[in-house]
Write an enzyme that holds these catalytic residues in place. Structure first.
Site, short mmCIF file in Angstrom:
data_model
loop_
_atom_site.label_atom_id
_atom_site.label_comp_id
_atom_site.label_asym_id
_atom_site.label_seq_id
_atom_site.Cartn_x
_atom_site.Cartn_y
_atom_site.Cartn_z
N TYR A 159 -0.76 -2.54 -0.38
CA TYR A 159 -1.37 -1.83 -1.27
C TYR A 159 -0.48 -0.93 -1.89
CZ TYR A 159 -5.37 -1.17 -4.37
OH TYR A 159 -5.96 -0.82 -5.48
N LYS A 166 -5.12 4.93 -6.74
CA LYS A 166 -6.99 4.80 -6.75
C LYS A 166 -7.36 6.25 -6.06
CE LYS A 166 -7.48 0.65 -8.06
NZ LYS A 166 -8.04 0.28 -9.46
#
Ligand code: NAD
Length: 258
Positions: A159, A166
């Protein structure tokens, strides 16, 4: 007002980030439309025209506008259209993210200054910008929702750069909730489990993430964009009136596992 606390009849909203029928934004738009809301949809690229316009036609002929969040003129046109069409706005869904492939596929330690800034601008600051533009139209209060992922909270292999982005997005949600709460504006992140979409295909070994999520999920299945859509209805409707500032997992329970 409807007796059904989940009803969105008489409510109006903007749903951003449609690319095609797999988009989480489309799952949200469908559920919000089914709950009775009138929608303005946006898509980020002219190439998405052919996918998005037929989808909009299925949603009560919802209007679909091209709006690249990096271009102020497009954002101006979006809010001008919302103000011309409706007396007030009730919700906005921010469903977009972007990172350059080299940055997304490398270590966080190696990501470029420009790539980090670009990913942060499109994936995080755009939510802040859209909220600022929506605020004067949310005359009776309302709901702002963005899409996050578990990689904000814990390290998820591959990720990479999107994890810190995020995390910033979820922190922004909490600050925005505190700032806008006195005006009756509620702010949320929905954090879905992995869903096969165009954006997700940019994450390396995404199929492994899907397999692992499905086998580890307490519900023994993957979350879907329909699940996410129903949660958006809950948060945007009277049913969610006592909540703000949250990150709500819609991941078939994966986040509770060690
Ligand atoms: P998607 O590819 O369908 O949607 C991503 C959207 O971002 C596209 O519509 C694209 O046009 C838009 N976008 C990119 N740059 C833009 C720009 N400059 N201006 C306007 N729009 C722009 O993929 P998705 O998975 O539905 O992604 C939606 C959101 O959900 C993203 O924030 C993503 O991080 C988040 N999310 C996805 C998953 C998943 O597994 N798919 C899981 C958790 C969170």
């Amino acid at each position: 007002m409807s007796a059904d606390p989940f009803s969105l009849h008489g409510k109006t909203g903007i749903v951003t980030g449609l690319a095609n029928a797999d988009s989480i934004a489309y799952g949200c738009a469908r559920a919000l439309h089914q709950a009775g809301a009138e929608l303005l949809l946006t898509y980020g690229s002219p190439k998405a025209d052919k996918h998005v316009l037929p989808l909009a036609a299925e949603l009560g002929d919802a209007e679909a506008l091209l709006c690249d969040v990096q271009e102020d003129a497009g954002v101006d046109a979006l809010f001008a259209r919302a103000a011309a069409r409706w007396d007030k706005l009730d919700f906005l869904i921010h469903s977009m993210a972007f990172a350059l492939k080299d940055d997304l596929h490398g270590r966080v330690v190696d990501c470029s200054r420009e790539g980090f800034a670009l990913a942060m601008d499109i994936s995080c600051h755009s939510f802040i910008r859209l909220a600022k533009r929506a605020e004067p139209l949310l005359k009776e209060g309302g709901t702002l929702i963005t899409l996050s992922y578990y990689g904000a909270e814990k390290v998820v292999d591959n990720y990479n750069l999107m994890g810190p982005i995020k995390a910033a997005l979820e922190a922004s949600v909490r600050y925005m909730a505190a700032e806008l709460g006195p005006r009756g504006i509620r702010v949320h992140a929905i954090s879905p489990g992995p869903i096969k979409t165009r954006a997700a295909s940019g994450i390396a070994h995404f199929d492994q993430l899907l397999e692992s999520a499905e086998s580890r999920a307490p519900l023994r299945r993957l979350a879907t964009s329909e699940d996410v859509g129903r949660t958006a209805v809950y948060l945007a409707s009277q049913a969610g009136s006592g909540l703000t500032g949250s990150t709500t997992y819609v991941d078939a329970g994966v986040n509770v596992r060690a």
